[in-house]
Design a protein around this motif. Structure first.
Motif, short mmCIF file in Angstrom:
data_model
loop_
_atom_site.label_atom_id
_atom_site.label_comp_id
_atom_site.label_asym_id
_atom_site.label_seq_id
_atom_site.Cartn_x
_atom_site.Cartn_y
_atom_site.Cartn_z
N GLY A 172 73.27 4.91 3.22
CA GLY A 172 72.46 4.34 2.16
C GLY A 172 72.89 4.94 0.83
O GLY A 172 73.01 6.17 0.72
N LEU A 173 73.14 4.10 -0.16
CA LEU A 173 73.61 4.58 -1.46
C LEU A 173 72.90 3.81 -2.57
O LEU A 173 73.00 2.58 -2.64
N ASN A 174 72.19 4.52 -3.43
CA ASN A 174 71.53 3.89 -4.57
C ASN A 174 72.56 3.60 -5.66
O ASN A 174 73.22 4.51 -6.14
N VAL A 175 72.66 2.34 -6.03
CA VAL A 175 73.68 1.96 -7.01
C VAL A 175 73.07 1.64 -8.37
O VAL A 175 73.38 2.29 -9.37
N SER A 176 72.18 0.65 -8.44
CA SER A 176 71.71 0.18 -9.75
C SER A 176 70.22 0.45 -9.99
O SER A 176 69.65 -0.10 -10.93
N LEU A 177 69.58 1.27 -9.19
CA LEU A 177 68.16 1.53 -9.38
C LEU A 177 67.89 2.09 -10.77
O LEU A 177 68.61 2.97 -11.25
N PRO A 185 60.96 11.40 -7.61
CA PRO A 185 61.61 11.90 -8.82
C PRO A 185 62.96 12.56 -8.57
O PRO A 185 63.83 12.56 -9.45
N ALA A 186 63.15 13.13 -7.37
CA ALA A 186 64.40 13.83 -7.07
C ALA A 186 65.53 12.88 -6.69
O ALA A 186 66.65 13.33 -6.43
N ALA A 187 65.25 11.58 -6.63
CA ALA A 187 66.28 10.60 -6.29
C ALA A 187 67.07 10.21 -7.54
O ALA A 187 66.72 10.57 -8.66
N ALA A 188 68.15 9.50 -7.32
CA ALA A 188 69.00 9.07 -8.43
C ALA A 188 69.77 7.82 -8.01
O ALA A 188 69.72 7.40 -6.86
N SER A 189 70.49 7.27 -8.96
CA SER A 189 71.37 6.13 -8.68
C SER A 189 72.64 6.31 -9.50
O SER A 189 72.69 7.08 -10.47
N LEU A 190 73.67 5.58 -9.11
CA LEU A 190 74.93 5.65 -9.85
C LEU A 190 74.74 5.19 -11.29
O LEU A 190 75.33 5.74 -12.21
N ALA A 191 73.90 4.19 -11.49
CA ALA A 191 73.65 3.70 -12.84
C ALA A 191 73.05 4.78 -13.72
O ALA A 191 73.45 4.96 -14.87
N LEU A 192 72.09 5.53 -13.19
CA LEU A 192 71.45 6.58 -13.97
C LEU A 192 72.40 7.74 -14.26
O LEU A 192 72.19 8.50 -15.19
N ALA A 193 73.45 7.86 -13.44
CA ALA A 193 74.44 8.92 -13.66
C ALA A 193 75.57 8.47 -14.58
O ALA A 193 76.53 9.21 -14.78
N GLY A 194 75.46 7.24 -15.13
CA GLY A 194 76.46 6.76 -16.06
C GLY A 194 77.72 6.22 -15.41
O GLY A 194 78.82 6.35 -15.97
N ALA A 195 77.59 5.60 -14.24
CA ALA A 195 78.75 5.04 -13.55
C ALA A 195 79.49 4.04 -14.43
O ALA A 195 78.87 3.28 -15.18
N VAL A 196 80.80 4.04 -14.31
CA VAL A 196 81.60 3.10 -15.10
C VAL A 196 81.43 1.67 -14.59
O VAL A 196 81.70 0.71 -15.33
#
Length: 292
Positions: A172-177, A185-196
């Motif tokens: 399971g991988l969060n991409v655009s959340l 709150p401790a979760a994240a997504s690639l979008a929130l990390a500034g993915a290209v």
């Protein structure tokens, strides 16, 4: 029964809500098959379903029929499962939710099969870093961490389950959340990390190719994590090592110490204040903040 394939590349041939979020287009199953399912490759079948309870449960039910290399992807999971009976939930088409079936066979001793979720973690972290341009790290045994606003957060997880002659591995991988869609709150997504890029098609292709390469190398080495380079690669990408952690063990016990190594069986080795080293093979590990 496997849910029906609902993965065409256009708005026709699917439900009325297929394009209800234009920022989250559906996966192109035809293109994915063309890129990944070919003669001599590991992946032998690939199905995309609109929604299901759990891809792990569905694939486990058909593993014997489909054989090694089967891939099942869901645009949405309603009963996604993580380690320790935790749930995994996310909006439809906001991430990658899929399972693969592998049969290491007699060439790989069963006692080495425990490396498969760690192998998958290394493969996923490598693919995400290269394709999305996001720095990744692994939390033992199989959580994918990324950095958001200077804080490590969980963006993905892996669940491996023994099924018959093989293992079903769920990813399971969060991409655009978006921030307001995170389950905790401790979760994240690639979008929130500034993915290209948050285009899921190339990301999924990269992940599956990375898993294939790691798995083929590991199997060629008879599952030996040192000879295949897997043990070294996992240690290099594991942010748990070198930290003080608390391991919450089965039975309600806990152990605190510095994570100093991942041994040949994939266990996390903790050095305690008493000067003893304890290998931990199961449980939940909490990264402790340095004392100030």
């Amino acid at each position: 029964m496997m849910p029906s394939d609902d993965s065409g590349s256009g708005p026709q041939g699917s439900g009325p809500h297929r394009w209800n979020d234009l920022e989250r287009p559906p996966l192109n199953a035809t293109g994915l098959r063309r890129a990944l399912v070919r003669e001599g490759a590991l992946w032998t079948s690939l199905d995309v379903v609109t929604s299901t309870g759990s891809t792990n449960s569905d694939l486990a039910g058909r593993a014997a029929e489909l054989g090694e290399g089967a891939v099942l992807i869901a645009e949405e999971q309603t009963k996604g499962r993580g380690r320790l009976d935790r749930t995994w939930s996310a909006p439809a088409r906001s991430g990658l939710f899929f399972s693969v079936y592998l049969e290491p066979g007699e060439d790989v001793p069963v006692e080495r099969w425990g490396w498969l979720p760690l192998l998958t973690g290394v493969a996923v972290a490598t693919a995400v870093s290269r394709t999305a341009g996001v720095d990744t790290a692994l939390k033992w045994p199989n959580d994918l961490l990324i950095t958001v606003a200077g804080e490590e957060r969980k963006a993905g997880g892996i669940l491996a389950e023994r099924v018959g002659d093989g293992v079903v591995i769920g990813i399971g991988l969060n991409v655009s959340l978006r921030a307001d869609e995170l389950p905790v709150p401790a979760a994240a997504s690639l979008a929130l990390a500034g993915a290209v890029s948050t285009d899921r098609d190339p990301l999924l292709r990269a992940v599956l190719r990375s898993v294939e390469q790691r798995y083929v190398d590991w199997r060629a080495a008879d599952g030996d994590p040192a000879v295949s380079g897997l043990q070294e690669a996992y240690a290099a990408g594991c942010s748990t090592l070198g930290r003080m952690v608390r391991a919450e063990l089965p039975g309600g016990h806990a152990l605190t110490g510095e994570a100093v190594a991942v041994d040949g069986d994939g266990r996390l080795v903790l050095a305690t204040a008493e000067g003893l080293q304890h290998p931990v093979g199961a449980g939940d590990v909490v990264h402790l903040r340095p004392s100030t």
